[in-house]
Design a protein around this motif. Structure first.
Motif, PDB file in Angstrom:
ATOM      1  N   VAL A 373       0.867  -1.188   0.000  1.00  0.00           N
ATOM      2  CA  VAL A 373       0.000   0.000   0.000  1.00  0.00           C
ATOM      3  C   VAL A 373       0.896   1.228   0.000  1.00  0.00           C
ATOM      4  N   PHE A 374       0.611   2.180  -0.923  1.00  0.00           N
ATOM      5  CA  PHE A 374       1.483   3.330  -1.104  1.00  0.00           C
ATOM      6  C   PHE A 374       0.917   4.635  -0.525  1.00  0.00           C
ATOM      7  N   ASP A 375      -0.383   4.650  -0.105  1.00  0.00           N
ATOM      8  CA  ASP A 375      -0.929   5.887   0.476  1.00  0.00           C
ATOM      9  C   ASP A 375      -1.774   5.553   1.696  1.00  0.00           C
ATOM     10  N   GLU A 376      -2.227   6.617   2.391  1.00  0.00           N
ATOM     11  CA  GLU A 376      -2.942   6.409   3.645  1.00  0.00           C
ATOM     12  C   GLU A 376      -4.361   5.919   3.444  1.00  0.00           C
ATOM     13  N   THR A 377      -4.857   6.045   2.218  1.00  0.00           N
ATOM     14  CA  THR A 377      -6.233   5.607   1.983  1.00  0.00           C
ATOM     15  C   THR A 377      -6.310   4.172   1.481  1.00  0.00           C
ATOM     16  N   GLY A 378      -5.150   3.626   1.046  1.00  0.00           N
ATOM     17  CA  GLY A 378      -5.128   2.265   0.523  1.00  0.00           C
ATOM     18  C   GLY A 378      -5.569   2.163  -0.909  1.00  0.00           C
TER      19      GLY A 378
END
Length: 490
Positions: A373-378
């Motif tokens: 996962v590359f961001d906080e929102t998935g």
């Protein structure tokens, strides 16, 4: 002195005992020792070569051999006397014939094993006045040899006649099946049999070629050749058919003069059979043997699994035996069995390595899936699907001794599987490398984004020390003025 001359010329021979005693005797039944009577010396030549004595003229004159005088050399010669059938009047001592790669040597001496002659050496056999090694190389002894002995030696070289040694200086003489021994007719003409192994080719040294009439009409030719011919019962024009053997190319072989696609030589036959994984040999008796190549040494010609049956229009000329089953070389198969064990051990290590390639509970070589996962929102992510790359997943199976690696073909099948497994691993390594590049790019992006956000946050929360110092100074000054104004007002 006469005995010494006879020993040098070969008229007499000497055998020396272990105690140093020499026994001198006449070399052969046709030789006569030199003698002296009433003061007159009679010097004999051997039947194998003309006699030639060179010495000081005065010395030879004192022996009654020449009328020349002086200190210079003089030569005394005696022409050999021979019978009509003897070689002594024809071939020079030391001459040779090379017949199809085999050497025939002419020697002025009695045949070993005869009276007053040395014993037959080990590994050789005597037949008439021919000493042979049983493999086509011979020595013809001139003192009692005849043209018939030369023909016999030529037949030994071509394989027309065989001489099987018995270990005691003799042997068994036989004419090969279907062959006719060379001969000489009443007019003195030679009839040489070429044999079946090769076209006849004879070269020579000394005067052997010309003495035997093999140097052509002018007597100057350096070689004599004669091509094999296909007589009654021959195979010229006949065809052999070979069905496909172990996936090879089926082939029809027609025997002939070597032109227009026909086969004349063994090399031409093997060139035709090569594409069908077969090879052929011919022994000294003209027996044709068709065998598998080394790549398919474990296969039987004509078997249901390998194919390769032989047929054609040769039933009246040749009879083919039932194909023999392959015979394993015990030493070679032991070595190959050890290689099978090593191969199986390596497969076990591949399985263990694939099983142990796990990190944080995820093993991409055992079929697991990894999600990054590359961001906080998935919403931004990368899914990597694992593979099962143990030995079975790579298409590699355990080998069996006596089946795998048994010949080159079986080994090549394993090599094909190894090459396929290597290509599969390279492809997967490339895919994992591509995913790794994506992860590294996102990692660098996130690091840079974090730095930007931290800088903005700092700009929002941190005060300018110069401005705040100036404001503090201004407030302090105002307070001081206010105190002073209050004081003045009071």
């Amino acid at each position: 002195l006469l005995s010494a001359i006879d020993l040098a010329s070969g008229v007499q021979t000497a055998s020396i005992s272990s105690t140093g005693v020499a026994t001198i005797g006449v070399a052969s039944g046709t030789a006569t020792a030199s003698s002296i009577a009433a003061g007159v010396a009679t010097i004999k030549s051997s039947t194998g070569a003309d006699l030639s004595i060179t010495g000081k003229a005065d010395f030879l004159k004192s022996l009654g051999l020449t009328s020349a005088t002086g200190s210079g050399n003089a030569v005394f010669t005696v022409t050999r006397t021979t019978t009509s059938g003897s070689l002594g009047s024809l071939v020079q001592d030391g001459s040779t014939l090379n017949v199809d790669g085999h050497v025939i040597t002419f020697k002025n001496a009695p045949i070993p094993g005869s009276t007053n002659a040395p014993a037959v050496p080990s590994g050789f056999g005597a037949s008439g006045n021919v000493l042979t090694d049983g493999n086509g190389n011979s020595t013809v002894y001139l003192q009692a040899g005849s043209v018939a002995d030369v023909l016999k030696a030529i037949d030994f070289a071509t394989g027309v006649q065989t001489f099987t040694l018995n270990g005691s200086g003799g042997g068994t003489l036989a004419t090969a099946s279907g062959q006719i021994a060379s001969s000489i007719n009443a007019s003195g003409q030679l009839k040489l049999s070429t044999g079946v192994n090769a076209d006849l080719s004879i070269t020579g040294t000394g005067n052997a070629l010309s003495a035997l009439g093999l140097a052509g009409n002018t007597g100057s030719a350096t070689a004599f050749t004669a091509a094999r011919t296909s007589g009654v019962g021959g195979i010229s024009g006949k065809t052999l058919t070979f069905s496909s053997f172990n996936g090879g190319t089926a082939v029809n072989v027609t025997f002939g003069d070597g032109t227009n696609g026909t086969v004349k030589t063994l090399d031409q036959l093997n060139s035709s059979l090569q594409a069908n994984n077969l090879t052929a040999t011919i022994d000294a008796n003209g027996l044709l043997t068709v065998s598998t190549t080394n790549d398919y040494a474990s296969s039987t010609i004509g078997s249901s699994s390998a194919g390769g049956s032989i047929g054609g229009t040769l039933t009246t000329a040749l009879t083919f035996s039932t194909a023999s089953s392959p015979v394993q070389d015990t030493v070679a198969q032991t070595a190959r069995a050890n290689l099978v064990n090593q191969y199986n051990n390596i497969l076990q290590q591949i399985d263990s390595t694939a099983q142990d390639s796990s990190f944080n509970g995820v093993n991409l070589l055992n079929g697991d899936q990894l999600k990054l996962v590359f961001d906080e929102t998935g919403k931004s992510s990368l899914s990597i699907t694992g593979v099962t790359y143990n030995s079975k997943g790579l298409g590699l199976a355990s080998l069996t001794s006596g089946v795998d690696f048994i010949d080159n073909s079986a080994t090549n099948k394993v090599l094909t599987n190894l090459n396929a497994a290597s290509s599969t691993l390279r492809s997967e390594a490339s895919a994992l490398g591509s995913n790794l590049t994506i992860v590294q790019v996102r990692q660098d992006f996130n690091k840079n984004l974090i730095n930007v956000l931290q800088t903005g946050s700092s700009n929002l929360t941190l005060a300018d020390t110069n401005v705040e110092a100036a404001n503090s100074q201004a407030l302090s000054t105002r307070q001081s003025i206010a105190v002073s104004a209050l004081s003045l007002a009071n």
